[in-house]
Design a protein around this motif. Sequence first.
Motif, PDB file in Angstrom:
ATOM      1  N   GLY A  50       0.921  -1.126  -0.104  1.00  0.00           N
ATOM      2  CA  GLY A  50      -0.048   0.213  -0.240  1.00  0.00           C
ATOM      3  C   GLY A  50       0.945   1.512   0.120  1.00  0.00           C
ATOM      4  O   GLY A  50       0.537   2.218  -0.573  1.00  0.00           O
ATOM      5  N   ILE A  51       1.929   1.444   0.603  1.00  0.00           N
ATOM      6  CA  ILE A  51       2.850   2.319   0.710  1.00  0.00           C
ATOM      7  C   ILE A  51       3.545   2.509  -0.664  1.00  0.00           C
ATOM      8  O   ILE A  51       3.486   3.597  -1.032  1.00  0.00           O
ATOM      9  N   ARG A  66       2.572   1.725  -3.529  1.00  0.00           N
ATOM     10  CA  ARG A  66       1.568   2.018  -4.472  1.00  0.00           C
ATOM     11  C   ARG A  66       1.115   3.610  -4.328  1.00  0.00           C
ATOM     12  O   ARG A  66       1.238   4.375  -5.237  1.00  0.00           O
ATOM     13  N   HIS A  67       1.101   3.926  -3.191  1.00  0.00           N
ATOM     14  CA  HIS A  67       0.806   5.542  -2.957  1.00  0.00           C
ATOM     15  C   HIS A  67       2.262   6.248  -3.507  1.00  0.00           C
ATOM     16  O   HIS A  67       1.664   7.149  -4.083  1.00  0.00           O
ATOM     17  N   ASN A 126       1.741   6.503  -7.062  1.00  0.00           N
ATOM     18  CA  ASN A 126       1.070   7.327  -7.705  1.00  0.00           C
ATOM     19  C   ASN A 126       1.476   9.104  -7.469  1.00  0.00           C
ATOM     20  O   ASN A 126       1.286   9.886  -8.326  1.00  0.00           O
ATOM     21  N   GLU A 127       2.165   9.177  -6.211  1.00  0.00           N
ATOM     22  CA  GLU A 127       2.523  10.458  -6.286  1.00  0.00           C
ATOM     23  C   GLU A 127       3.699  10.793  -7.225  1.00  0.00           C
ATOM     24  O   GLU A 127       4.074  11.979  -7.645  1.00  0.00           O
ATOM     25  N   LEU A 138       5.625   8.255   4.939  1.00  0.00           N
ATOM     26  CA  LEU A 138       4.543   7.417   4.661  1.00  0.00           C
ATOM     27  C   LEU A 138       4.518   6.335   5.399  1.00  0.00           C
ATOM     28  O   LEU A 138       5.702   5.477   5.641  1.00  0.00           O
ATOM     29  N   ASN A 186       1.984   3.349   8.081  1.00  0.00           N
ATOM     30  CA  ASN A 186       0.652   2.891   8.463  1.00  0.00           C
ATOM     31  C   ASN A 186       0.175   3.099   9.794  1.00  0.00           C
ATOM     32  O   ASN A 186       0.874   2.677  10.811  1.00  0.00           O
ATOM     33  N   LEU A 198      -3.432   4.270   5.885  1.00  0.00           N
ATOM     34  CA  LEU A 198      -1.910   4.795   5.206  1.00  0.00           C
ATOM     35  C   LEU A 198      -2.004   6.517   5.487  1.00  0.00           C
ATOM     36  O   LEU A 198      -2.768   7.230   5.291  1.00  0.00           O
ATOM     37  N   GLU A 201       0.546  10.205   6.627  1.00  0.00           N
ATOM     38  CA  GLU A 201       1.622  10.881   6.323  1.00  0.00           C
ATOM     39  C   GLU A 201       2.160  11.897   7.132  1.00  0.00           C
ATOM     40  O   GLU A 201       1.069  12.510   7.715  1.00  0.00           O
TER      41      GLU A 201
END
Length: 294
Positions: free
Chosen positions: A109-110, A112-113, A116-117, A182, A184, A194, A196
């Motif tokens: 998940g981290i 993937r985030h 995207n950024e 980033l 959890n 998730l 930040e």
Amino acid sequence: MFSRVPAVTGNVLCIFNAGQQQRGMATLKTISIRLKSVKNIQKITQSMKMVSAAKYARAERDLKQARPYGEGAKQFYERAEVAPPEKENKSVFIAMTSDRGLCGAVHSGIGRHIRNEMAKTPDTKIICVGDKSRAILGRMFPKNVLMVANEIGRLPPTFLDASKLANEILNLNYEFTDGKILYNKFKSVVSYNLSEMNIFSLACVENSSKLPIYDSLDSEVVRSYLEFSLGSLLFYAMKEGACSEQSSRMTAMDNASKNAGEMIDKLTLTFNRTRQAVITRELIEIISGAAALD
């Protein structure tokens, strides 16, 4: 001549039925091996669930003590209203993961985030904490990775680990203006978010308009506090991530044990049906052979 026909027919039947029996035994052996393998996997997943449950209980206790460090450091940036520069900013992402897997989508998940950024800001640099983030992001953005920290997650994180990591980040040959950690954030045994946290350089903090509300702050004091706050934020993120990881692993191993139990039931039923079919076939062959000899 008539006396030879039953003998030949019997021999042919024996050869053909022997092949059927061999195939049936091979099928039984294959099912038996797979059944034994799934049972061993279930034992492993159940053991991992018990170990994760014990580690989760300790991680949750440690998290309650570590939360004031992170909350206090975040309050400083919020009260002083520190913001990144509008021009010529150098950003960095710090991906807080670990070296261990089998814990669901905690690490992916981290990754993937951040992926995207990075599509929005491709010049942003990345610091990978843990081999899982390195495996995900190092393959996609090899030129953006500044540093990789491993041996994370095998033992409960301490403030000494966070301070060493903060020291390495501050001594990099890359002077960033702002960044995001980033991680959890633990909510319950079955959920996490998730999240930040923002970090800023000394220049950004000194240029803040609300910094004078804190009396007697010179450049050296602010620098020392920023070094301590970075270590506090990293320590807080490590504790949140460790607790989320253990709870997710415990849930994942529980689901794996249930799935293994369902597979064992299906394989046992298949094994019993196949064995019964083989026994029935052998009885039919014996009766047919006896009838042919009469």
